[in-house]
Design an enzyme around this catalytic site. Structure first.
Site, PDB file in Angstrom:
ATOM      1  N   GLY A   1       0.852  -1.182   0.000  1.00  0.00           N
ATOM      2  CA  GLY A   1       0.000   0.000   0.000  1.00  0.00           C
ATOM      3  C   GLY A   1       0.887   1.231   0.000  1.00  0.00           C
ATOM      4  O   GLY A   1       2.084   1.137  -0.225  1.00  0.00           O
ATOM      5  N   SER A   2       0.292   2.377   0.261  1.00  0.00           N
ATOM      6  CA  SER A   2       1.072   3.619   0.291  1.00  0.00           C
ATOM      7  C   SER A   2       0.174   4.768   0.702  1.00  0.00           C
ATOM      8  O   SER A   2      -1.052   4.692   0.595  1.00  0.00           O
ATOM      9  CB  SER A   2       1.675   3.957  -1.082  1.00  0.00           C
ATOM     10  OG  SER A   2       2.554   2.961  -1.519  1.00  0.00           O
TER      11      SER A   2
END
Length: 806
Positions: free
Chosen positions: A238-239
């Site tokens: 993710g980020s």
């Protein structure tokens, strides 16, 4: 334009005078013939190392730049890279046995055998070689192929000229030279991580059944299972990223803050570099291992970051099989025969002997036959079969996309780069530039499933899963259910650039792995097809927390890079702000201060009430009460559905502030609290123990405390670690904050940038860069970027190395 401030200077290193830079060339002087043709003679590059082992690589052309990148990556990550190439060769079972689990950085295969069947099948079909032979723009450009060729040459030259010291592969016979197609295979695998690569176990050995399995009571809900596809992807990668426009900043120029949440071990690690071809290219940032160009980062005028998108990168067609022939299917009543691929894999047994295992894979006009998609069964019966559609199977444009972004001179250049290359597979792009522009765009390769097509052609299963997740299951027996073409799409069957959700010049543009809808809460994006993501649904606690924080920052204004760094290490836990006060109050009201746990035993939880009330609502290393709330919260949200968790339900009219008010009357509340208190006490851990004493990594025998916390808590600075109470708590990081950047511009041509690679450049425990940046991360510090020539030459740790094939 990108500014180049190189000058000619000789430095003496180890008694050798080395040329460290070339005379600057204006962009107009770059000669395409020089940069596009293969380099003559042996390849070479100059690598200048600054603090924390960050290399600044200069090459005369793309092949020589790739050479330096391949050499430098091998220096730091040879064992991890070599292990990945074993995967891509389909050779894991030969070396490590068929039943062992592979590193899942290149596919989601559960076993080495499944992984090998997948990658050997692609090699046998020469899938990547055919894509390399395609002319641009559908295939890679000459520049991209030169980068790949150079990377392979640099990696091989390092193997020939150096002795491996990393214990992980020091004496391994599986460390071998690679070819240009091997590098391309790695890139190809990365593009399919959210598509074909995510369902390898269902495509590697499908077999027809005599009849459709009977559904049993309590069978898995397909809609829920399809949503879990996205959840599991978000739990491994993710980020966060946010771009601020000039209207919010101190100098009227853009700011970018990016934090990639990727694995801390294995082939999905990032690695930091600066790449320069004088007069042609100058870019710095993070690269995924094995990638010959910067993946996210900045040049002199623009900075960009990715976040994992919600777009469903694959779709499914259900086909009607021919009666009596399960290997043929009907399209508009006409019979089509499947393509058979018999794949043979060498497998080492427990006795050390190697035998060959052959499995048959079946392909249709749409793609491979699959009998499952994670938890969703797709049985191959006497009447029907399911086949996967993943446009990224035909996508090797990703290197050109990275390269074009590296050269983009601003937000408009980013949009033009994405429009020309159309090669990013499963990410959003967030960017800011020196002119004050900001950008969010979900420009990813997606199968062209419009809402109209889904409504007209979905099967009964598709009607359940498409609204829930965007996964289309379509009727493949009708030609009018084909994906169709957008006029501006390079690749048939995909959406073109005009369809991509995009937001330009908003005061802030953010993403935390939810859909495009609330990239800016004041300017919601709507009108895009369901396959891109949902609209008007509950956002994750992390998305809500990010929006609260960045909206407040934008409103406050006068922002600088230092504000981005402070935000990175603020470590606010939005779930705590939402629930800790209610939890403490309800805890204090429990009769006799006791609650009953999952095991049916009463637990005295009275001491937990004051701990929860006194917690500072952060997951800083010194925070007391964070661990108790974390264990309580995880137990609660894993056992209580959202509709029972909150008293005030979600409202699309107030998506950032709802749902809210913890429903402490639900029996799950007291049970989760009892379980958390009982667990910590059984392990001898104080309820108010400092967070950093129980979230840590050990590097060469040294225990390093870590701040940050789980996605479920809503933390910007995500850390997902293995929990073992008997080993002291969260003792090792699975994935989370990895390459972090905070970038601004001051008009000088030298970006104002702070970076951090949380796990360091090298996975070799004997390297000085094995844990140096981990200690920085623990201290809440970042590295001051050295982008311009004057700053590189001023580094007190400057080391210059010329590397070559000879």
């Amino acid at each position: 334009m990108v500014h180049f401030r190189h000058r000619l200077r000789a430095l003496t290193v180890g008694g050798l005078a080395l040329l460290t830079a070339a005379t600057a060339l204006p962009a107009s002087a770059a000669a395409p013939d020089r940069t596009d043709r293969p380099s003559d003679g042996g390849l070479s590059a100059v690598i200048r190392y600054t603090e924390y082992g960050i290399p600044h690589i200069t090459g005369k052309d793309y092949a020589q730049l790739g050479f330096g990148q391949g050499w430098a990556q091998a220096t730091d990550q040879v064992c991890t890279l070599a292990d990945g190439f074993v995967t891509l060769r389909g050779d894991r079972s030969r070396h490590f046995g068929g039943d062992a689990a592979p590193d899942r950085s290149l596919s989601a295969a559960a076993t080495n055998l499944s992984s090998d069947l997948h990658f050997r099948g692609l090699r046998d079909a020469r899938t990547v070689e055919k894509l390399l032979d395609r002319p641009a723009p559908l295939g890679p450009t000459r520049q991209a192929k030169e980068l790949m060729r150079g990377w392979a040459a640099g990696y091989n030259a390092w193997l020939r000229q150096n002795k491996i010291t990393d214990p992980a592969c020091r004496t391994a016979d599986w460390v071998r030279p690679v070819t240009t197609p091997d590098v391309a295979r790695r890139l190809h695998a990365i593009t399919q991580l959210a598509g074909h690569g995510a369902v390898v176990d269902g495509t590697t050995a499908p077999r027809p059944q005599d009849k459709k399995p009977a559904r049993t009571a309590g069978a898995l809900d397909p809609a829920k299972a399809s949503r879990e596809l996205l959840v599991r992807r978000g739990n491994t990668m993710g980020s966060n990223a946010v771009a601020f426009s000039g209207s919010t900043t101190a100098d009227g120029r853009g700011l970018l803050h990016g934090n990639l949440h990727y694995p801390w071990q294995g082939g999905a690690r990032f690695w930091q570099t600066q790449l320069t071809i004088p007069g042609e290219l100058n870019v710095a940032g993070g690269s995924l291992l094995g990638v010959p160009i910067v993946t996210v980062g900045h040049n002199a005028d623009m900075a960009w970051n990715y976040t994992v998108a919600t777009g469903m990168a694959m779709s499914v067609y259900e086909l009607k099989t021919v009666p009596g022939d399960p290997y043929s299917y009907l399209v508009d009543g006409k019979r089509e025969r499947m393509t058979k691929r018999a794949v043979t894999v060498p497998v080492r047994g427990k006795d050390g002997r190697t035998t060959e295992v052959t499995r048959t894979q079946w392909w249709t006009r749409f793609g491979p036959v699959t009998t499952s998609m994670e938890d969703i069964p797709l049985p191959w019966t006497a009447g029907s079969v399911h086949t996967l559609v993943d446009p990224s199977t035909d996508n090797l444009r990703v290197t050109d996309a990275f390269l074009a972004l590296s050269k983009a001179d601003g937000v408009r250049g980013v949009q033009d780069a994405l429009r020309r290359t159309q090669g990013l597979p499963w990410v959003n792009t967030i960017a800011a530039d020196s002119r004050g522009h900001s950008l969010y765009t979900q420009s990813q390769v997606l199968p062209r499933v419009t809402d109209e097509l889904a409504k007209r052609c979905s099967t009964p299963l598709g009607r359940q899963v498409f609204p829930a997740s965007g996964l289309a299951v379509l009727d493949g027996s009708r030609r009018d259910c084909a994906l169709g073409n957008d006029p501006d799409a390079l690749q048939p069957g995909t959406f073109g650039p005009a369809a991509m959700p995009t937001l330009v010049d908003a005061p802030y543009a953010e993403n935390a792995n939810d859909s495009a809808w609330l990239a800016n809460a004041d300017r919601p994006l709507t009108g895009y097809p369901r396959i891109f993501g949902d609209i008007g649904t509950t956002r994750s606690v992390r998305t809500r927390g990010v929006i609260e924080d960045v909206a407040a920052m934008a409103k406050r204004g006068n922002l600088k890079v230092a504000d981005l760094q402070r935000q990175e290490f603020a470590n606010r836990a939005p779930a705590g702000d939402l629930a800790a006060k209610d939890a403490a109050k309800a805890c204090a009201a429990l009769p006799g201060g006791k609650a009953t746990g999952s095991n049916g035993k009463a637990v005295d939880v009275s001491a937990a009430c004051d701990v929860l009330a006194g917690w500072d609502r952060t997951v800083r290393a010194g925070s007391r009460g964070a661990l108790l709330f974390d264990r309580f919260w995880r137990a609660l949200v894993s056992s209580v559905p959202e509709q029972r968790l909150w008293r005030v339900p979600f409202s699309a009219a107030a998506p950032v502030t709802t749902p809210n008010t913890l429903n402490t009357a639900d029996p799950g509340f007291a049970r989760a609290l009892a379980d958390a208190v009982g667990e910590l006490r059984a392990a001898g851990i104080a309820l108010d123990a400092p967070w950093g004493e129980h979230q840590f990594v050990v590097r060469n025998g040294k225990r390093i405390p870590l701040s940050g916390g789980a996605h479920e808590l809503g933390i910007w600075n995500v850390i997902t670690a293995r929990w073992d109470a008997q080993r002291g708590g969260y003792h090792d990081v699975v994935h989370g904050s990895s390459y972090i950047q905070a970038v601004g511009f001051d008009g000088s041509g030298c970006p104002v940038a702070r970076t951090l690679l949380t796990y360091g450049q090298s996975s070799n425990p004997l390297s000085p860069h094995y844990s140096d940046q981990t200690e920085l991360y623990s201290a809440g510090r970042m590295v001051t970027s050295r982008f311009c020539e004057k700053d590189i030459l001023a580094s007190p740790k400057l080391k210059v190395v010329r590397v070559s094939e000879r």
